[in-house]
Design an enzyme around this catalytic site. Structure first.
Site, PDB file in Angstrom:
ATOM      1  N   SER A  64       0.806  -1.219   0.000  1.00  0.00           N
ATOM      2  CA  SER A  64       0.000   0.000   0.000  1.00  0.00           C
ATOM      3  C   SER A  64       0.841   1.272   0.000  1.00  0.00           C
ATOM      4  O   SER A  64       0.396   2.315  -0.474  1.00  0.00           O
ATOM      5  CB  SER A  64      -0.939   0.006   1.209  1.00  0.00           C
ATOM      6  OG  SER A  64      -0.204  -0.120   2.421  1.00  0.00           O
ATOM      7  N   GLY A 101      -1.947  -4.219   0.931  1.00  0.00           N
ATOM      8  CA  GLY A 101      -2.066  -5.437   1.719  1.00  0.00           C
ATOM      9  C   GLY A 101      -1.134  -6.553   1.281  1.00  0.00           C
ATOM     10  O   GLY A 101      -1.115  -7.620   1.913  1.00  0.00           O
ATOM     11  N   ASN A 130       3.920  -5.614   5.619  1.00  0.00           N
ATOM     12  CA  ASN A 130       2.760  -6.388   6.083  1.00  0.00           C
ATOM     13  C   ASN A 130       3.178  -7.698   6.744  1.00  0.00           C
ATOM     14  O   ASN A 130       2.480  -8.188   7.636  1.00  0.00           O
ATOM     15  CB  ASN A 130       1.806  -6.649   4.912  1.00  0.00           C
ATOM     16  CG  ASN A 130       1.098  -5.377   4.469  1.00  0.00           C
ATOM     17  OD1 ASN A 130       0.561  -4.638   5.274  1.00  0.00           O
ATOM     18  ND2 ASN A 130       1.123  -5.113   3.172  1.00  0.00           N
ATOM     19  N   ASP A 211      -4.404   6.779  10.189  1.00  0.00           N
ATOM     20  CA  ASP A 211      -4.011   5.449  10.663  1.00  0.00           C
ATOM     21  C   ASP A 211      -2.574   5.392  11.162  1.00  0.00           C
ATOM     22  O   ASP A 211      -2.128   4.384  11.706  1.00  0.00           O
ATOM     23  CB  ASP A 211      -4.221   4.401   9.574  1.00  0.00           C
ATOM     24  CG  ASP A 211      -3.423   4.695   8.301  1.00  0.00           C
ATOM     25  OD1 ASP A 211      -2.517   5.560   8.325  1.00  0.00           O
ATOM     26  OD2 ASP A 211      -3.700   4.047   7.274  1.00  0.00           O
ATOM     27  N   HIS A 214       0.114   5.239   6.750  1.00  0.00           N
ATOM     28  CA  HIS A 214       0.259   5.615   5.353  1.00  0.00           C
ATOM     29  C   HIS A 214       0.508   7.116   5.206  1.00  0.00           C
ATOM     30  O   HIS A 214      -0.245   7.922   5.760  1.00  0.00           O
ATOM     31  CB  HIS A 214      -0.994   5.217   4.572  1.00  0.00           C
ATOM     32  CG  HIS A 214      -1.250   3.745   4.589  1.00  0.00           C
ATOM     33  ND1 HIS A 214      -2.111   3.147   5.494  1.00  0.00           N
ATOM     34  CD2 HIS A 214      -0.740   2.753   3.827  1.00  0.00           C
ATOM     35  CE1 HIS A 214      -2.121   1.844   5.283  1.00  0.00           C
ATOM     36  NE2 HIS A 214      -1.304   1.573   4.276  1.00  0.00           N
TER      37      HIS A 214
END
Length: 236
Positions: A64, A101, A130, A211, A214
Site C-alpha cells: 500500500s 495489503g 505487512n 491510521d 500511510h
C-alpha cells in the site's frame, strides 16, 4: 485536286499521331522508371528515419505504501517518480504493480507473471511491511524476497530493494532481524538497497494519515526524492 487537298491533312494527322505516340512512349518510360525507383526510394527513406526503440521498463512491486493508499492515483511516490522519469529519462517508463495489503509471499507468487508481462530492465521491490505487522516468520519473508530478487536477476534486470523498519514493540530481536533481511540480501545478491522507505518522514506525525501508517499526499514528493537517490543510477 481532292487528293492534293487531302495531302496536307494527312501529313498533319501523321505528324500529330507521331507526337502522341512519342508522348505515350515517354510516359511509359517515366512510369517504368518510377516503378523501378520506388523500392530504392522506400529503402532510402527507411534508412533516413531510424525506428523508435521500445521504452525500457521500471517495474515496481510493492504494498500500500507504493500503491498510494488513500491518495489520488497521481499523488503517490510511484506516480511522481513516473512523471520524473518521463521528463528526465526519455526512453524509460514506470509500471506500478503494487497492491495494498501485499505480503512478500504475494509478491513472490506474482513476480514471474509480472516480469513476463512487462519485461522490465529494473525491478523495484518494496515489500515486507505487512509481514512484519503480522509477525510472520523472518525466515519466510527472507525466502520470499530472495525468490523475487533471483527471478528478476535471472532475466538480466537490475534490482532496487527497498527496506522497512518495524516498531520496537515487536521486540529487539525481531525488529533487528527484520532490518537485517534487507541488508544481507542486498549484499548477497549485489543489488541496490534503500534501507528504509519512510526515513525522510518517519518522525513527523503530520506526514501520516489518521491510521499513522500511510503517508499523506504532501509527504509523497519526499519519498520520491528519497527513492530517486538509488533509482536514478540504475536508469542508464
Amino acid at each position: 485536286m481532292f487528293t492534293k487537298s487531302l495531302r496536307p491533312l494527312n501529313e498533319g494527322y501523321a505528324a500529330s499521331r507521331r507526337r502522341v505516340q512519342c508522348a505515350i512512349g515517354w510516359g511509359v518510360v517515366l512510369v517504368l522508371a518510377l516503378a523501378f525507383a520506388a523500392p530504392a526510394l522506400a529503402q532510402s527513406a527507411a534508412r533516413a528515419t531510424p525506428a523508435t526503440a521500445p521504452a525500457r521498463t521500471v517495474l515496481v512491486m510493492g504494498d500500500s505504501l507504493s500503491a498510494g493508499y488513500g491518495l489520488a492515483a497521481s499523488q503517490g511516490w510511484v506516480a511522481l517518480t513516473a512523471d520524473r522519469v518521463a521528463k528526465d529519462r526519455p526512453g524509460w517508463r514506470v509500471i506500478n504493480a503494487s497492491i495494498s495489503g501485499e505480503t512478500t509471499a504475494g509478491g513472490a507468487s506474482r513476480i514471474g507473471g509480472e516480469i513476463k508481462r512487462t519485461k522490465p530492465a529494473v525491478v523495484v521491490i518494496e515489500l515486507g511491511a505487512n509481514d512484519g505487522l503480522r509477525g510472520l516468520p523472518l525466515a519466510q519473508s527472507r525466502t520470499n524476497l530472495e525468490r523475487m530478487i533471483r527471478a528478476s536477476k535471472d532475466t538480466g534486470a537490475k534490482v532496487l530493494l527497498i527496506g522497512m523498519r518495524m516498531p520496537p514493540n515487536l521486540g529487539r530481536e525481531y525488529t533487528q532481524g527484520f532490518a537485517d533481511n534487507y541488508s544481507s540480501l542486498a549484499k548477497q545478491y549485489e543489488v541496490s538497497l534503500l534501507p528504509f522507505l519512510l526515513e525522510p518522514i518517519a518522525l513527523d506525525r503530520n506526514a501520516f494519515q489518521a491510521d499513522n501508517l500511510h503517508p499523506v499526499a504532501s509527504a509523497q514528493p519526499k519519498l520520491r526524492d528519497h527513492v530517486w537517490t538509488k533509482l536514478a543510477p540504475l536508469l542508464k
